[in-house]
Scaffold this motif. Sequence first.
Motif, short mmCIF file in Angstrom:
data_model
loop_
_atom_site.label_atom_id
_atom_site.label_comp_id
_atom_site.label_asym_id
_atom_site.label_seq_id
_atom_site.Cartn_x
_atom_site.Cartn_y
_atom_site.Cartn_z
N ARG A 1 0.80 -1.23 0.00
CA ARG A 1 0.00 0.00 0.00
C ARG A 1 0.83 1.28 0.00
N ALA A 2 1.92 1.33 0.74
CA ALA A 2 2.65 2.59 0.88
C ALA A 2 4.10 2.32 1.25
N MET A 3 4.97 3.27 0.89
CA MET A 3 6.38 3.21 1.30
C MET A 3 6.78 4.52 1.96
N TYR A 4 7.58 4.37 3.02
CA TYR A 4 8.19 5.53 3.66
C TYR A 4 9.67 5.24 3.82
N ALA A 5 10.52 6.04 3.18
CA ALA A 5 11.97 5.86 3.27
C ALA A 5 12.59 7.11 3.87
N HIS A 6 13.45 6.90 4.89
CA HIS A 6 14.05 8.03 5.61
C HIS A 6 15.50 7.73 5.94
N ASN A 7 16.36 8.66 5.62
CA ASN A 7 17.78 8.60 5.99
C ASN A 7 18.46 7.38 5.38
N LEU A 8 18.59 7.39 4.06
CA LEU A 8 19.29 6.35 3.32
C LEU A 8 20.54 6.93 2.68
N ARG A 9 21.66 6.19 2.77
CA ARG A 9 22.93 6.64 2.22
C ARG A 9 23.53 5.53 1.36
N GLY A 10 23.77 5.83 0.10
CA GLY A 10 24.40 4.86 -0.77
C GLY A 10 23.62 3.58 -0.95
N CYS A 11 22.32 3.64 -0.93
CA CYS A 11 21.47 2.45 -1.00
C CYS A 11 20.85 2.28 -2.39
N LYS A 12 20.46 1.02 -2.67
CA LYS A 12 19.72 0.69 -3.88
C LYS A 12 18.42 0.02 -3.46
N VAL A 13 17.31 0.58 -3.92
CA VAL A 13 16.00 0.07 -3.54
C VAL A 13 15.24 -0.27 -4.82
N PHE A 14 14.82 -1.53 -4.94
CA PHE A 14 14.06 -1.99 -6.10
C PHE A 14 12.73 -2.53 -5.58
N SER A 15 11.65 -1.87 -5.97
CA SER A 15 10.35 -2.15 -5.36
C SER A 15 9.31 -2.54 -6.38
N GLY A 16 8.43 -3.48 -5.97
CA GLY A 16 7.25 -3.80 -6.73
C GLY A 16 6.24 -2.67 -6.65
N PRO A 17 5.08 -2.80 -7.30
CA PRO A 17 4.11 -1.70 -7.37
C PRO A 17 3.49 -1.35 -6.03
N ILE A 18 3.22 -0.06 -5.87
CA ILE A 18 2.65 0.50 -4.64
C ILE A 18 1.29 1.09 -4.99
N THR A 19 0.24 0.60 -4.36
CA THR A 19 -1.11 1.05 -4.70
C THR A 19 -1.42 2.44 -4.17
N GLY A 20 -0.65 2.92 -3.21
CA GLY A 20 -0.88 4.24 -2.62
C GLY A 20 0.26 5.20 -2.94
N SER A 21 0.82 5.79 -1.89
CA SER A 21 1.82 6.84 -2.07
C SER A 21 3.18 6.41 -1.51
N SER A 22 4.21 7.15 -1.94
CA SER A 22 5.57 6.93 -1.47
C SER A 22 6.14 8.26 -1.01
N LEU A 23 6.76 8.25 0.16
CA LEU A 23 7.41 9.45 0.70
C LEU A 23 8.87 9.12 0.93
N ILE A 24 9.75 9.84 0.24
CA ILE A 24 11.19 9.60 0.32
C ILE A 24 11.83 10.84 0.93
N GLU A 25 12.55 10.66 2.04
CA GLU A 25 13.15 11.80 2.74
C GLU A 25 14.60 11.50 3.12
N GLU A 26 15.44 12.52 3.03
CA GLU A 26 16.82 12.44 3.51
C GLU A 26 17.57 11.27 2.88
N ILE A 27 17.71 11.30 1.56
CA ILE A 27 18.50 10.27 0.89
C ILE A 27 19.66 10.93 0.16
N GLU A 28 20.75 10.17 0.03
CA GLU A 28 21.93 10.70 -0.64
C GLU A 28 22.66 9.57 -1.35
N GLU A 29 23.01 9.83 -2.61
CA GLU A 29 23.74 8.87 -3.44
C GLU A 29 23.01 7.52 -3.49
#
Length: 400
Positions: free
Chosen positions: A272-300
Motif C-alpha cells: 500500500r505505501a512506502m516511507y523511506a528516511h535517511n538512506l545513504r548509498g542504497c539501492k531500492v528496487f520495489s514492486g508496485p505500490i497502490t498508494g503513495s511513497s514518501l522519500i526523505e533524507e536520501i543521498e547517493e
Amino acid sequence: MSLNAALFPVASEIKTGDVDAMTDAEQNQGDDADALLQQKHAAMLQRLAIKEDARLQKFAARRADSLASVNPSESKDRFLQSFSEQFNQAEKNICSLQQKVSSEEDKSSIKRDLDQNAIKVLELEQFLAENSYFLPAYEVRASQSSISSLRMKLEHINAELVSKKKFTFKSKIAKNKNTTESSTLQASEPSQVSDSDAGKVNDPPYSVIGAPDRSKSRDDSESSESLHSRSSCMIRDMENSTIVRDLKNQEDSEIILQNLINCSVYIRGVYRAMYAHNLRGCKVFSGPITGSSLIEEIEECTMMLASQQIRIHNAKMSDMYLRVRSRPIVEYTERVRFAPYAFTYSGIENDLSFANLHEETGLWEHVDDFRWLRAIPSPNWSVLPEEERIGLVDGSSLEL
C-alpha cells in the motif's frame, strides 16, 4: 474704338456682364461642391467612428466573457478564491478525520480517508505550483504555510494511528501468551504465515506493527488474520546488507526503510505505501505500490519505484527510476535525476495490473519542484541520460 463697339455699345456691355455673372455662378458652384465634399467627408468620419465604437464594444464584450470564464490561474484574485475554497474544505475534512481518530469510531474508514485527504493536499500543492509564476512572493509563502499546516495535521493523525497499531499488537501478543499452548496454535492458524515470513517477523532487522482495525468486530479469533493482511515491515539500522522481502497476499501492508547505509533492498509484490528516511548509498528496487511513497533524507541512492504518488524531500545526488500516475513532487533536492521504471520479477505484470500501474504514463520526467517557482526549468533535477541508465534489474532469482 472699333466700329462695332461704337455702333453697339450696349451689346458689348451686356456680354461683359454675362461673363461676370457666369464667373460668379461657377464660383458658387465650386463653393457648393466644397461644402458637399466636406459634408461627405464628415459623414464618412462619423460612419467610421460608429464602426470603431461598435468594434470596441464587441472587443470589450468578448474580453468580459473571457474574464468571466478564465482559469483561476490567470487571475490572482480568482486563484486566491479557489485556493481558499479548496483549503477550507481540506481543513474541514481533516478535522473530521481527527475527531474519528480521537473518538475511536469508524476505524474501517480512517485509513482510507487519510489517504484521500493526503491526495487532496498534494493536489492543492500542485495547484499552487502550477499558478505560482504570476503570484506575488508573499502570496506564495502564505499559501505554502497553509499547506504545511494541513500536512502537519495529517502526519499527526498518521502518528496517532501508528501508536494505536503498536499498542493493539502488543496487547494481542500479551493475551496470546496468557493462553494455553493449544489455543495459541489455534489462534495462529488463520494468519497463514509461511515459515519464511515467520522468520522475518522474528528477525531483528524487521519489526511488524499491526495496522488499524478495519473490521467492525473486535473478536480476537479474527485478529491474527487481520494482522497478517494489514502488517507493516520496518527495515532499519543496517549497513552493507542485502534485504529481500516478498509481500505475497499483503496488498494492505506498508514498507518502512530507515537509517540504511550501503544496502540493497529488493521488494517483490504489491503493497500500500512506502516511507523511506535517511538512506545513504542504497539501492531500492520495489514492486508496485497502490498508494503513495514518501522519500526523505536520501543521498547517493538509486531507487526504482512504481507508485500512484511519489514525493521526495531533501534528496541529493540520487537517481530515481519511476513509474507514477501523477507528477512526482520534489522539495529541497540537489542533483536528482529521473528515468523510467526498470525492475522486474516473476509475476510483476499481474502486480502492476492490480495496482493500475501496468501502463507507462511518462510522468516520471514531468517533475514539480515546489521550491522552484519560476517559469524556467528547475536546476535541482534532470532527466538521466540513456547512456548512463542501468539496465533492467531482475529480482526473480534472489533468495530470502
